[in-house]
Design a protein around this motif. Structure first.
Motif, short mmCIF file in Angstrom:
data_model
loop_
_atom_site.label_atom_id
_atom_site.label_comp_id
_atom_site.label_asym_id
_atom_site.label_seq_id
_atom_site.Cartn_x
_atom_site.Cartn_y
_atom_site.Cartn_z
N PHE A 100 22.94 42.03 -46.46
CA PHE A 100 23.03 40.58 -46.67
C PHE A 100 21.94 40.10 -47.61
CE2 PHE A 100 25.06 41.42 -42.64
CZ PHE A 100 26.21 40.66 -42.73
N ASN A 101 22.24 39.02 -48.31
CA ASN A 101 21.29 38.43 -49.25
C ASN A 101 20.36 37.42 -48.59
OD1 ASN A 101 22.18 39.83 -51.60
ND2 ASN A 101 23.98 38.50 -51.62
N ASP A 105 22.55 34.72 -43.09
CA ASP A 105 23.82 35.45 -43.06
C ASP A 105 23.72 36.69 -42.17
OD1 ASP A 105 24.98 33.61 -44.74
OD2 ASP A 105 24.81 34.86 -46.54
N PHE A 106 22.58 37.36 -42.22
CA PHE A 106 22.35 38.53 -41.37
C PHE A 106 22.43 38.14 -39.90
CE2 PHE A 106 19.24 41.09 -38.96
CZ PHE A 106 19.78 42.36 -39.13
N LYS A 107 21.76 37.07 -39.53
CA LYS A 107 21.74 36.63 -38.13
C LYS A 107 23.08 36.07 -37.66
CE LYS A 107 16.82 35.58 -37.91
NZ LYS A 107 15.81 34.51 -37.76
N ASP A 108 23.82 35.43 -38.58
CA ASP A 108 25.08 34.77 -38.21
C ASP A 108 26.30 35.68 -38.25
OD1 ASP A 108 23.66 32.43 -37.85
OD2 ASP A 108 24.18 31.61 -39.82
N PHE A 141 30.11 54.36 -37.49
CA PHE A 141 28.99 53.46 -37.24
C PHE A 141 28.98 52.36 -38.28
CE2 PHE A 141 27.26 56.33 -40.37
CZ PHE A 141 26.42 55.55 -41.15
N PHE A 142 28.24 51.32 -37.97
CA PHE A 142 28.11 50.17 -38.86
C PHE A 142 26.62 49.85 -38.92
CE2 PHE A 142 31.02 47.17 -40.78
CZ PHE A 142 30.21 46.11 -41.12
N LEU A 143 26.12 49.64 -40.12
CA LEU A 143 24.71 49.26 -40.29
C LEU A 143 24.66 47.94 -41.03
CD1 LEU A 143 21.64 49.79 -40.28
CD2 LEU A 143 21.96 51.11 -42.38
N LEU A 144 24.09 46.94 -40.38
CA LEU A 144 23.85 45.65 -41.02
C LEU A 144 22.39 45.62 -41.45
CD1 LEU A 144 25.50 43.27 -38.39
CD2 LEU A 144 26.56 44.33 -40.39
N SER A 145 22.13 45.10 -42.64
CA SER A 145 20.74 45.05 -43.08
C SER A 145 20.48 43.80 -43.91
CB SER A 145 20.39 46.30 -43.90
OG SER A 145 21.12 46.33 -45.10
N TYR A 146 19.22 43.42 -43.88
CA TYR A 146 18.71 42.37 -44.76
C TYR A 146 17.43 42.92 -45.37
CZ TYR A 146 16.05 38.35 -46.31
OH TYR A 146 15.30 37.50 -47.06
#
Length: 170
Positions: A100-101, A105-108, A141-146
């Motif tokens: 995420f930029n 957006d990362f938190k939501d 797996f899924f990786l979300l990052s900021y």
């Protein structure tokens, strides 16, 4: 009438994985963010690997590892699976990175929807029979990052879905 639950010693147990993301992974993500991804927030195919516990007593836990090789050889990863060899006797697993930029957006991000999507993929693999030929489909797996490159801050969240049985396995 329901069967009685099995004794605790008869129940199949699972050891949780811990994640180990190397500094080289973050360095490569930062490079790709600057040079390739820029403001693109679309999901990217990545891979990692699970390593088994190094001791039978569980003192050295199983780990899920990501490093600079998790991105594959090509910056254009739109074709899906990546082929790498684990550095240990691990199991290669394909997954998805969504960077995420903004921190907002990362938190939501709807994590429950992402988890449901991965769970659906697992069920499809089981019911279609493809999981028999490709067992790695059972471990997406899924990786979300900021990534804040100015402050050198990396926030991330892993998603490892697990199917829950209605009754314990024997």
């Amino acid at each position: 009438m329901d069967e009685p639950l099995p004794a605790k010693d008869d129940i199949l147990r699972f050891q949780p994985f811990s994640s180990a993301v190397t500094v080289e992974f973050w360095k490569e993500l930062a490079r790709r963010k600057l040079e390739t991804y820029k403001l693109d927030e679309s999901p990217k195919s990545i891979c990692g690997w699970f390593t088994p516990s190094a001791k039978d007593d569980g003192r050295i836990p199983s780990r899920f590892i990501l490093d600079q090789h998790s991105f594959g050889d090509d910056d254009n990863l739109d074709d899906g699976a990546i082929s790498i060899r684990p550095q240990t006797n691990g199991i290669v697993v394909n997954g998805c990175l969504k960077n995420f930029n903004t921190i907002e957006d990362f938190k939501d991000f709807d994590k429950a929807a992402a988890l449901n999507q991965l769970s659906s993929q697992i069920w499809k693999s089981i019911y279609s029979g493809s999981a028999v030929e490709y067992p790695e489909e059972l471990l997406p797996f899924f990786l979300l990052s900021y990534v804040d490159l100015k402050k050198h801050t990396f926030l991330y969240w892993f998603c490892f879905p697990a199917l829950a049985a209605p009754r314990p396995f024997r």
